[in-house]
Every structure is written in C-alpha cells, then in structure tokens.
Scaffold this active site. Structure first.
Site, mmCIF file in Angstrom:
data_model
loop_
_atom_site.group_PDB
_atom_site.id
_atom_site.type_symbol
_atom_site.label_atom_id
_atom_site.label_comp_id
_atom_site.label_asym_id
_atom_site.label_seq_id
_atom_site.Cartn_x
_atom_site.Cartn_y
_atom_site.Cartn_z
ATOM 1 N N TYR A 174 0.820 -1.209 0.000
ATOM 2 C CA TYR A 174 0.000 0.000 0.000
ATOM 3 C C TYR A 174 0.856 1.262 0.000
ATOM 4 O O TYR A 174 0.742 2.113 -0.893
ATOM 5 C CB TYR A 174 -0.933 -0.024 1.217
ATOM 6 C CG TYR A 174 -1.580 1.300 1.546
ATOM 7 C CD1 TYR A 174 -2.309 2.013 0.590
ATOM 8 C CD2 TYR A 174 -1.466 1.852 2.831
ATOM 9 C CE1 TYR A 174 -2.900 3.233 0.891
ATOM 10 C CE2 TYR A 174 -2.060 3.060 3.143
ATOM 11 C CZ TYR A 174 -2.772 3.746 2.174
ATOM 12 O OH TYR A 174 -3.349 4.953 2.486
ATOM 13 N N LYS B 27 1.599 4.010 -3.033
ATOM 14 C CA LYS B 27 1.200 5.406 -2.824
ATOM 15 C C LYS B 27 2.402 6.345 -3.017
ATOM 16 O O LYS B 27 2.253 7.448 -3.560
ATOM 17 C CB LYS B 27 0.611 5.597 -1.423
ATOM 18 C CG LYS B 27 -0.760 4.977 -1.222
ATOM 19 C CD LYS B 27 -1.829 5.554 -2.138
ATOM 20 C CE LYS B 27 -2.284 6.929 -1.706
ATOM 21 N NZ LYS B 27 -3.389 7.443 -2.564
#
Length: 503
Positions: free
Chosen positions: A240, A244
């Site tokens: 994640y 990002k």
C-alpha cells in the site's frame, strides 16, 4: 504564498465550481462530499467517478453506497422532501475508473469535462496493506498518472488535490518532513527505483502465470507476495505505502505547471464534530485492537504503549483539504504543496491513552455477544508486546509448540486431528502475518512534521494579522491541539466503533 483565509472565503471558493472527485464511495470521500453540499449548496456540480458498467449502475452505487448512508442525515433533514431533487441536481455520477487512460470515459464526455471541471480531488486508492501488486499498482500508481494527464487537459482547472498517506515515509525514525518524493527515490540506501520496470515486472509475472495455467488462488498469492517483496526491496513495509509513494512520484514528475496539493493524513479515525460524531466506515489499525478487546477475542497485542499514536479524525482531514484547495487555487508553476494532516508533533497521544480508554469503556459498557438479554462480555487486561521478537517468542512457546505436538500426535494417530491441526495452523499463520503487517505502525518511531500545515492553520486562525480567531474558524478547524484525546476516545470514537463496526 498563502493569502488571508476565513470560513467565508473557503465557503465562497466552492460556489459555482464543478469538482471531479474520485474515491467518493470511501469513508473520506463521503465526508468531503457531505461537507461541500452542506456548507455550499451553490456548488455547481460534484462529478463522481464511479466504478460501474453504465450511468444507471453508477447512480445506483451512489444512492446505496454514498447518499443513502447515515452521514447524510443532517442534509436530508435540512432539505426534507427536496433532498432527492437536490442530490440529482448537484451530483453527476460518471461510470469510469482511474486505472484506465482518460479514466475510461467516452470521447464526447471527455471533451465536455475538459471544458467544465474547476477542481479535481483524487481520493481513489486501494488501502489494503497486502493487496495484489497489480491491483495496487493500477489504482495507486497508474491511477495518479491518469488523473494527472486528465487534469492537464482541463482548460479551466484551478488545482488538483491528491490524497496520499503520511506513512509513505515507511519506517523512518525521528522527524519526517513535508517534502516531496523525487522520481526513482527509495527508502533503502543503494537502491534505485524504476517505475516503468515495475510495471513491466507485473506484466511479465502475469504472462508467466497465464502460461502456467495457474489457479486463481495461486495467482492471487503470487501477486500479493510480489508486491510485498518489491516494497521491502526498496525500504517500504507494505504494498500500500509503496504504491502510494510511487503515485506521488509520478504526480510530481508529470504535473508541469499544474497546481498540485498532496495531503498526507496519518491514521484516519471517526468524525470528531460534524456532521455525526463517531461516524466511520472501515476498520483501521487501532479499530482491530478495540473490536478484539471488546469481544475478548484478543488476549495479546503487538504495540509499544509508550510510543506516540498518530491519528486524526476524518472531519479534520476534510477541513484541511478544503482549506488547502482554497489557499492554493491557480498557483501555476509553483512547487507542489505537501501537507501532513497528523497529530504526533502538534498534539501527541501515546498508545497507553487508547489502551486505558478502551479498558475503562468496556468495563463500564461491556458488549453482549448474544444480544440484549445475553451475559455481558467481561473485559480482562490485555498483554502487550513492545517488540516483534518478543511477540514471536511468546507465540512460539504459547501456540507454535503446542501446534507442533498436535502435528506429531496427528501423524501417530493416522490423521485423526488433521482438520483441527489445519484450522489452528491457519489461525496461527494469520495472526503472525497480521502482526508483521501492522508492526510498522504499532511500533512506528517517527513523528510527522507539520510546519507547512501549521502555516495553513495560522492563515485560517488569524484575522488581519491581529492574532484573533477568524469568523467561522471552527467550521473548518483541523488543529488536533483542540482535541482532548481521552474524551474523544471514550465518548466519541469507541462508541462509534461499537455502533458502526461491531456486528
């Protein structure tokens, strides 16, 4: 340069604007959408990019997953019978997806939108720490690229606001600055990241899986492991935050003269003030602990109670986003602005505060596992481990060793305990996997600098430089210093977890 701001300036800014919002079906997207509609009913259009096959399906998703939720209660009461008409006038669902070039929109619709849109808010993301690499890359990396390319075609665009996360910092210790990532930058010394090579690796892995006729389950496992391995290769703890960070890199590299603001919230928690204190959706890191303790399903937890827990209520994040939009509109050619919407420097709270509030709350308000007439679940103190090695050692003695004895017994008795062994073994592996994933957050030793965010707050708080709070300051307040953490957890957040997240 941030000009003078107050509540009226921010509210007026959104009047007559057409705003494209991605990620509107998520928690933060709903809070933003509701706030804009409530404080500025004269907004022109809120164009919501919705993953759907057609317009009707997109409308249905908005009705059931967005405007039909409890957070819109005050708006419904305000408009009464006119609520549906108001929503139809202001909200325009667009079937599409950030994973596609041109957001998957038809050419005619694209030409229309390029002339119409004033602001873009990109909140679309997959937030699963252990997501498939291809899925996370498509949304968090390519999604940022496609949004940026789309934004540069919008002739009257004032600005693009991108929602990231403070934890793109990985496992850095000390003060983490509000600074951008440069293309190819990594968190591990001696490594260089090539985003195009990562995309090619994903494509090649997919081809190999297809050629080998891998099962869906095997493909999912391999793609998840690939993401985690690549993240750790370059110094990030999970897929994640790695993806990002890459999304931020591409935005900074491709934006040109576009006015871009990146907001990096820490762990987003339930609404503090408006419109519905305690309202939330989706289980955050700390909520797993709260729910597990409430149900007495957890007797141990991996966390150092002395460390700072960086959380920020969802309505404060949205207030900061809206103020940033008004402050940085039409700043062409300026350096992109990055804001940490966090609490660890401004008003820190330790994990011990949460642990004490949780124990006290459920001591006074125990859950009833079988309904109103059932016996209350009496809480007992949880055991905490402040390092991963200690947690592993405890799990090995308490669970792994008995599992190994059960395995040998199962062999001796010709598989009589196979089902039981498989079940317990799965649970053990799951707990250890979750501990490994959550460790970078529960044991995080950094603090997020918010000097730039403080300047933004100061612009709202001061009126004509006299040091007085501006009119309506609290309407868009995002200063965590005003939060009494003990009161917030005990009276707002924990009751919200019980109401909205506990089955």
């Amino acid at each position: 340069m941030i000009g003078e701001l107050d509540s009226d300036v921010v509210v007026r800014y959104f009047r007559g604007k057409s705003i494209l919002i991605t990620g509107s079906t998520g928690f933060l997207g709903k809070v933003l959408l509701e706030k804009i509609l409530r404080v500025q009913p004269d907004v022109k259009k809120l164009l919501l990019l919705i993953r759907a096959a057609d317009v009707e399906s997109a409308k249905q998703r908005v009705e059931t997953e967005v405007t039909g939720r409890e957070i819109f209660k005050i708006l419904k009461e305000k408009h009464g019978n006119g609520f549906e008409g108001f929503i139809q006038e202001k909200i325009c669902p667009l079937p599409g997806d950030v994973i596609y070039e041109n957001l998957g929109l038809a050419p005619a619709k694209l030409r229309e939108l390029w002339k119409e849109i004033d602001i873009i808010v990109n909140g679309a993301a997959t937030t699963n720490f252990y997501e498939r690499y291809d899925v996370a890359f498509d949304t968090n990396v390519m999604g940022a690229k496609h949004i940026c390319e789309f934004a540069k075609r919008c002739s009257k665009l004032k600005m693009l606001l991108h929602v990231s996360t403070a934890y793109v910092a990985g496992e850095q210790e000390g003060i983490v600055l509000e600074k951008p990532f440069h293309l190819g930058e990594t968190l591990r010394e001696g490594t260089q990241l090539d985003i195009k090579s990562e995309l090619n690796l994903i494509k090649e892995t997919r081809r190999e899986l297809k050629a080998n006729c891998s099962s869906e389950k095997a493909e999912r496992r391999i793609m998840k492991e690939l993401g985690l391995n690549r993240a750790r290769e370059f110094g990030w703890p999970n897929t994640y935050v790695f993806t990002k960070a890459m999304g931020e890199m591409l935005l900074g590299h491709l934006r040109g003269d576009l006015s871009v603001v990146i907001v990096r919230p820490s762990i987003i928690t339930s609404i503090l003030n408006e419109p519905l204190p305690g309202w939330m959706e989706g289980i955050r890191t700390i909520d797993s602990f709260i729910i597990g303790y409430a149900k007495q399903a957890l007797s141990i937890f991996l966390v150092d109670l002395d460390l700072i827990m960086d959380v920020i209520p969802g309505d404060m994040v949205v207030n900061g986003m809206m103020v940033a939009m008004a402050a940085h509109s039409e700043e062409q050619g300026q350096q992109q602005s990055i804001y940490h919407l966090t609490s660890s420097v401004r008003h820190p709270a330790s994990y011990a505060v949460l642990a004490e509030c949780v124990h006290r709350y459920f001591l006074h308000n125990p859950l009833r596992s079988g309904g109103k007439n059932s016996e209350p679940v009496r809480p007992s103190r949880m055991r905490f481990f402040r390092t991963l090695p200690r947690f592993r050692a405890y799990m090995a003695v308490k669970f792994r060793l008995p599992l190994e004895i059960l395995r040998l017994l199962n062999i001796a008795l010709c598989g009589a305990f196979s089902r039981r062994y498989d079940e317990l073994s799965r649970k053990y592996r799951y707990v250890m996997h979750i501990a490994e994933l959550y460790a970078p957050y529960a044991l995080f030793r950094g603090c997020f600098d918010d000097s730039k965010t403080e300047r933004l707050r100061a612009a709202m708080a001061n009126n004509n430089g006299q040091g007085k709070r501006s009119k309506g300051y609290d309407d868009f307040g995002f200063d965590p210093k005003c939060i009494d953490w003990d009161d917030y957890f005990y009276r707002v957040h924990i009751p919200g977890v019980v109401k909205y997240l506990c089955d």
